[in-house]
Design a protein around this motif. Structure first.
Motif, PDB file in Angstrom:
ATOM      1  N   PHE A  86      43.065  32.939  61.750  1.00 12.35           N
ATOM      2  CA  PHE A  86      41.796  32.947  62.486  1.00 12.35           C
ATOM      3  C   PHE A  86      41.827  31.904  63.601  1.00 12.35           C
ATOM      4  N   MET A  87      42.270  30.700  63.267  1.00 11.09           N
ATOM      5  CA  MET A  87      42.318  29.620  64.246  1.00 11.09           C
ATOM      6  C   MET A  87      43.332  29.911  65.358  1.00 11.09           C
ATOM      7  N   ILE A  88      44.497  30.418  64.974  1.00 12.04           N
ATOM      8  CA  ILE A  88      45.524  30.736  65.967  1.00 12.04           C
ATOM      9  C   ILE A  88      45.051  31.857  66.893  1.00 12.04           C
TER      10      ILE A  88
ATOM     11  N   ALA B 147      44.401  31.646  70.883  1.00 17.89           N
ATOM     12  CA  ALA B 147      45.127  32.567  71.767  1.00 17.89           C
ATOM     13  C   ALA B 147      44.181  33.312  72.707  1.00 17.89           C
ATOM     14  N   VAL B 148      42.979  33.612  72.232  1.00 17.74           N
ATOM     15  CA  VAL B 148      42.072  34.432  73.031  1.00 17.74           C
ATOM     16  C   VAL B 148      41.266  33.606  74.025  1.00 17.74           C
ATOM     17  N   ILE B 149      41.025  32.327  73.742  1.00 21.80           N
ATOM     18  CA  ILE B 149      40.184  31.500  74.617  1.00 21.80           C
ATOM     19  C   ILE B 149      40.726  31.431  76.049  1.00 21.80           C
ATOM     20  N   PRO B 150      42.032  31.146  76.269  1.00 27.36           N
ATOM     21  CA  PRO B 150      42.530  31.113  77.659  1.00 27.36           C
ATOM     22  C   PRO B 150      42.382  32.453  78.374  1.00 27.36           C
ATOM     23  N   ASN B 151      42.578  33.551  77.639  1.00 27.84           N
ATOM     24  CA  ASN B 151      42.446  34.872  78.249  1.00 27.84           C
ATOM     25  C   ASN B 151      41.000  35.155  78.657  1.00 27.84           C
TER      26      ASN B 151
ATOM     27  N   GLY C 149      46.230  30.563  48.608  1.00 24.63           N
ATOM     28  CA  GLY C 149      47.187  30.820  49.669  1.00 24.63           C
ATOM     29  C   GLY C 149      46.657  31.824  50.686  1.00 24.63           C
ATOM     30  N   LEU C 150      46.010  32.877  50.194  1.00 25.72           N
ATOM     31  CA  LEU C 150      45.456  33.890  51.092  1.00 25.72           C
ATOM     32  C   LEU C 150      44.326  33.321  51.942  1.00 25.72           C
ATOM     33  N   LYS C 151      43.525  32.442  51.322  1.00 27.32           N
ATOM     34  CA  LYS C 151      42.445  31.799  52.075  1.00 27.32           C
ATOM     35  C   LYS C 151      43.019  30.931  53.189  1.00 27.32           C
ATOM     36  N   TYR C 152      44.031  30.143  52.864  1.00 30.06           N
ATOM     37  CA  TYR C 152      44.686  29.297  53.864  1.00 30.06           C
ATOM     38  C   TYR C 152      45.309  30.155  54.970  1.00 30.06           C
ATOM     39  N   PHE C 153      45.990  31.228  54.577  1.00 29.61           N
ATOM     40  CA  PHE C 153      46.655  32.142  55.505  1.00 29.61           C
ATOM     41  C   PHE C 153      45.647  32.752  56.479  1.00 29.61           C
ATOM     42  N   THR C 154      44.501  33.179  55.953  1.00 27.79           N
ATOM     43  CA  THR C 154      43.465  33.812  56.776  1.00 27.79           C
ATOM     44  C   THR C 154      42.861  32.825  57.761  1.00 27.79           C
ATOM     45  N   ILE C 155      42.565  31.611  57.282  1.00 26.10           N
ATOM     46  CA  ILE C 155      41.982  30.588  58.164  1.00 26.10           C
ATOM     47  C   ILE C 155      42.962  30.205  59.267  1.00 26.10           C
TER      48      ILE C 155
ATOM     49  N   ALA D  55      45.346  42.188  64.410  1.00 31.50           N
ATOM     50  CA  ALA D  55      46.758  42.457  64.711  1.00 31.50           C
ATOM     51  C   ALA D  55      47.640  41.376  64.098  1.00 31.50           C
ATOM     52  N   ASN D  56      47.205  40.117  64.192  1.00 34.29           N
ATOM     53  CA  ASN D  56      47.972  39.010  63.593  1.00 34.29           C
ATOM     54  C   ASN D  56      48.003  39.107  62.076  1.00 34.29           C
ATOM     55  N   VAL D  57      46.869  39.437  61.476  1.00 34.86           N
ATOM     56  CA  VAL D  57      46.808  39.567  60.020  1.00 34.86           C
ATOM     57  C   VAL D  57      47.763  40.653  59.537  1.00 34.86           C
ATOM     58  N   ILE D  58      47.727  41.798  60.199  1.00 37.84           N
ATOM     59  CA  ILE D  58      48.599  42.911  59.805  1.00 37.84           C
ATOM     60  C   ILE D  58      50.066  42.541  60.002  1.00 37.84           C
ATOM     61  N   LYS D  59      50.383  41.959  61.155  1.00 37.08           N
ATOM     62  CA  LYS D  59      51.780  41.627  61.463  1.00 37.08           C
ATOM     63  C   LYS D  59      52.357  40.616  60.483  1.00 37.08           C
ATOM     64  N   TYR D  60      51.670  39.490  60.318  1.00 34.76           N
ATOM     65  CA  TYR D  60      52.217  38.433  59.462  1.00 34.76           C
ATOM     66  C   TYR D  60      52.132  38.783  57.977  1.00 34.76           C
ATOM     67  N   SER D  61      51.144  39.578  57.590  1.00 35.73           N
ATOM     68  CA  SER D  61      51.073  40.029  56.195  1.00 35.73           C
ATOM     69  C   SER D  61      52.248  40.938  55.872  1.00 35.73           C
ATOM     70  N   MET D  62      52.607  41.787  56.819  1.00 34.85           N
ATOM     71  CA  MET D  62      53.749  42.687  56.623  1.00 34.85           C
ATOM     72  C   MET D  62      55.044  41.883  56.521  1.00 34.85           C
ATOM     73  N   TYR D  63      55.214  40.910  57.420  1.00 34.78           N
ATOM     74  CA  TYR D  63      56.403  40.067  57.381  1.00 34.78           C
ATOM     75  C   TYR D  63      56.484  39.303  56.063  1.00 34.78           C
ATOM     76  N   ALA D  64      55.349  38.726  55.651  1.00 35.26           N
ATOM     77  CA  ALA D  64      55.325  37.936  54.415  1.00 35.26           C
ATOM     78  C   ALA D  64      55.603  38.803  53.197  1.00 35.26           C
ATOM     79  N   SER D  65      55.106  40.020  53.196  1.00 32.88           N
ATOM     80  CA  SER D  65      55.326  40.923  52.055  1.00 32.88           C
ATOM     81  C   SER D  65      56.805  41.279  51.921  1.00 32.88           C
ATOM     82  N   ILE D  66      57.437  41.592  53.058  1.00 29.82           N
ATOM     83  CA  ILE D  66      58.866  41.935  53.029  1.00 29.82           C
ATOM     84  C   ILE D  66      59.699  40.745  52.577  1.00 29.82           C
ATOM     85  N   LEU D  67      59.407  39.573  53.131  1.00 29.23           N
ATOM     86  CA  LEU D  67      60.162  38.376  52.782  1.00 29.23           C
ATOM     87  C   LEU D  67      59.928  37.977  51.327  1.00 29.23           C
ATOM     88  N   SER D  68      58.720  38.174  50.847  1.00 28.57           N
ATOM     89  CA  SER D  68      58.409  37.863  49.444  1.00 28.57           C
ATOM     90  C   SER D  68      59.168  38.778  48.496  1.00 28.57           C
TER      91      SER D  68
END
Length: 235
Positions: free
Chosen positions: A39-41, A45-49, A30-36, A159-172
């Motif tokens: 990473f892709m998102i 997000a950064v390519i257009p910028n 799950g963590l591997k899938y989450f990280t990939i 920033a995405n890893v920290i944000k979504y990991s925090m959300y997932a931890s609270i929800l879990s």
């Protein structure tokens, strides 16, 4: 190619098929899938910028200038606006970049080039340079952005890893309490990671669409997470 297809299949199944990830017991997968996924998102997000930054480099509209002994001399009235958010001012009237709606701006002062982006600001001292024409400056800007691009990506990714990991931890944690400890926290966290798929993807789309699609993704995630917890606690 097969790995890409497998990953995209996992994204689809994690968004619509609760049973597809209830059976996944290993948190490491799950963590591997989450990280990939993040990473892709983050990359998307950064390519257009980055593209916008490179596209904004246009020295044809710049006035004649020279940089000697770390000081910029501009032979034109100032502040000089190349674009609304790309300004040259050696007089000190403007001291910070004027940013556009995306939070981007470039300011060249008497002694520095300041690049403003969301979440960060970069400053290049002109004392490092000796430039006498526009072509040299254009090459410098390209090199500067080439160095800056991976840094921007890493910041957005972390920033995405920290944000979504925090959300997932609270929800879990909330899910673990709700099912009254009928499962391990690792299993609940693994379920939560997969259920976050629609929220992550639609939040990315919301960066461009801005129609509260991210909120729809959050509701979607909460629904499939609740369904998954219910099935998992019964099984």
């Amino acid at each position: 190619m097969s790995r890409i297809i497998n990953f995209l299949t996992c994204v689809k199944e994690s968004s619509i098929n609760v049973d597809s990830y209830i059976s996944k017991k290993y948190l490491s997968s799950g963590l591997k899938y989450f990280t990939i996924l993040l990473f892709m998102i983050s990359l998307l997000a950064v390519i257009p910028n980055i593209y916008d930054l490179f596209s904004s480099i246009d020295t044809e509209n710049m006035p004649d200038f020279e940089i000697q002994n770390g000081k910029l001399t501009v032979y034109a009235e100032q502040p000089y606006y190349i674009e609304e958010n790309f300004i040259i001012d050696t007089t000190g009237i403007i001291t910070q970049p004027v940013v556009d709606e995306g939070g981007r701006g470039i300011l060249i002062t008497e002694d520095a080039l300041i690049l403003k982006r969301p979440f960060e600001e970069r400053r290049l001292e002109l004392s490092l340079l000796e430039i006498t024409n526009k072509e040299e400056l254009e090459i410098l800007l390209y090199i500067f952005l080439l160095i800056l691009s991976p840094i921007i990506f890493i910041i957005i990714f972390l920033a995405n890893v920290i944000k979504y990991s925090m959300y997932a931890s609270i929800l879990s944690l909330l899910g673990y309490i709700l099912i009254r400890r009928k499962s391990t926290f690792k299993s609940v966290f693994s379920i939560c990671i997969y259920s976050f798929t629609p929220y992550i993807i639609l939040s990315y789309i919301d960066l461009f669409a801005q129609f509260y699609i991210g909120t729809i993704g959050l509701i979607w995630t909460l629904i499939i997470y609740g369904m998954a917890l219910k099935k998992h606690s019964i099984s």
